[in-house]
Scaffold this motif. Structure first.
Motif, PDB file in Angstrom:
ATOM      1  N   LEU A  31     -11.272   7.764  -7.100  1.00  0.00           N
ATOM      2  CA  LEU A  31     -11.734   6.550  -7.777  1.00  0.00           C
ATOM      3  C   LEU A  31     -11.877   5.382  -6.797  1.00  0.00           C
ATOM      4  CD1 LEU A  31      -9.657   6.691 -11.097  1.00  0.00           C
ATOM      5  CD2 LEU A  31     -12.124   7.012 -10.852  1.00  0.00           C
ATOM      6  N   ASN A  35     -15.238   3.467  -6.029  1.00  0.00           N
ATOM      7  CA  ASN A  35     -15.297   2.013  -6.186  1.00  0.00           C
ATOM      8  C   ASN A  35     -15.937   1.351  -4.962  1.00  0.00           C
ATOM      9  OD1 ASN A  35     -14.313  -0.501  -7.703  1.00  0.00           O
ATOM     10  ND2 ASN A  35     -13.400  -0.795  -5.685  1.00  0.00           N
ATOM     11  N   ILE A  47     -13.918   1.636 -13.213  1.00  0.00           N
ATOM     12  CA  ILE A  47     -13.106   2.416 -12.275  1.00  0.00           C
ATOM     13  C   ILE A  47     -11.691   1.858 -12.192  1.00  0.00           C
ATOM     14  CG2 ILE A  47     -12.829   2.990  -9.825  1.00  0.00           C
ATOM     15  CD1 ILE A  47     -15.929   3.092  -9.679  1.00  0.00           C
ATOM     16  N   TYR A  51      -8.294   3.774 -13.078  1.00  0.00           N
ATOM     17  CA  TYR A  51      -7.197   3.882 -12.106  1.00  0.00           C
ATOM     18  C   TYR A  51      -5.869   3.466 -12.758  1.00  0.00           C
ATOM     19  CZ  TYR A  51      -4.689   3.348  -7.675  1.00  0.00           C
ATOM     20  OH  TYR A  51      -3.792   3.466  -6.643  1.00  0.00           O
TER      21      TYR A  51
END
Length: 285
Positions: A31, A35, A47, A51
């Motif tokens: 992630l 990002n 994102i 997370y």
């Protein structure tokens, strides 16, 4: 970072073991790279939320596993104490006629003082067992007897003042063991610390009675001064404990959860180096 800095919840990440922590870490790492590779604000927010969600799942999952493991270990210990109590009662019953024969023999020989001393010692042992088991179902008797023995070994006086058996509480065996075990174990720990500091004998008093459709349970014990920040959150959140060493402060929150599940009310008072907990639970099943 908020969880780590303020510790509003206990962290038991090691409970997930390396395998699942690694999987979740890899997903979070992917992630992060995703990002970095996108310039879309909406995508970045999505994102970030993903997370954070993974981290929340990690913490909740780990705590559930840790809590289950802790409860399982605790119930295994209580099962062992219950078996010990059962064996004690069985042994006392088995040896009863032998004791009667011994006392009868001493009386026949005219050794009344020896017979009295022998009887006093015998009655003292029976009274100790009877304090814990009279009218109680097995699992409750096991907890009470184990706590009584532990307190006595530490030089702590224990008074069980029950109008009716504790087993009358409309709680399952699992909840009863958790409630009694945590409350009374905390009382013993507090009394031991108080004795070490003051060099005086401490006392635990446990009362149980029924009034106006309510079961009322009161536990009092000596204790050292408790910091205000601990008192303010005691029984309301995890991680609050006055004990040193490897203690997570789980017990008091578990007590509160059980009381709430049974539509009960819990109150506590700290005054003049005495801590008192009062629990009221409706007399319904």
């Amino acid at each position: 970072m908020g969880f780590y800095l303020f510790k509003k919840v206990p962290l038991n990440l090691s409970s997930l073991k390396t395998k699942w922590n690694t999987v979740l870490f890899i997903v979070q790492l992917l992630l992060v790279f995703l990002n970095i590779s996108t310039d879309s604000l909406l995508a970045n927010i999505t994102i970030l939320l993903a997370y954070i969600s993974i981290e929340v799942v990690r913490i909740v999952w780990a705590n559930q596993i840790a809590s289950f493991s802790k409860k399982l270990t605790y119930f295994e210990e209580q099962s062992m104490h219950f078996n010990d109590t059962f064996r004690l009662v069985r042994n006392e019953r088995h040896d009863f006629l032998k004791h009667v024969s011994t006392i009868h023999f001493l009386l026949e020989k005219g050794e009344h003082n020896k017979a009295k001393s022998y009887l006093d010692e015998l009655v003292g042992g029976y009274e100790e067992t009877n304090l814990s088991i009279k009218g109680e179902r097995g699992i409750v008797a096991g907890v009470l007897h184990q706590i009584y023995k532990k307190a006595k070994a530490s030089g702590i006086s224990v008074v069980y003042d029950f109008d009716i058996p504790l087993s009358a509480l409309p709680l399952s065996d699992r909840h009863m063991v958790t409630l009694l075990g945590n409350l009374l174990s905390n009382s013993i720990d507090a009394c031991e610390a108080w004795q070490q500091k003051t060099n005086e004998s401490s006392l635990i008093t446990v009362q149980f009675f029924k009034r106006s459709g309510l079961y009322i349970f009161i536990c009092k014990n000596n204790t050292l001064p408790i910091p205000t920040n601990i008192l303010d959150n005691l029984f309301h959140s995890y991680g609050n404990t006055t004990k040193s060493g490897d203690h997570e402060g789980l017990g008091t929150k578990m007590i509160q959860e059980i009381v709430q599940q049974h539509q009960g009310f819990l109150d506590f008072i700290f005054k003049n180096e005495e801590f008192s907990v009062k629990i009221k639970i409706p007399a319904m099943r």
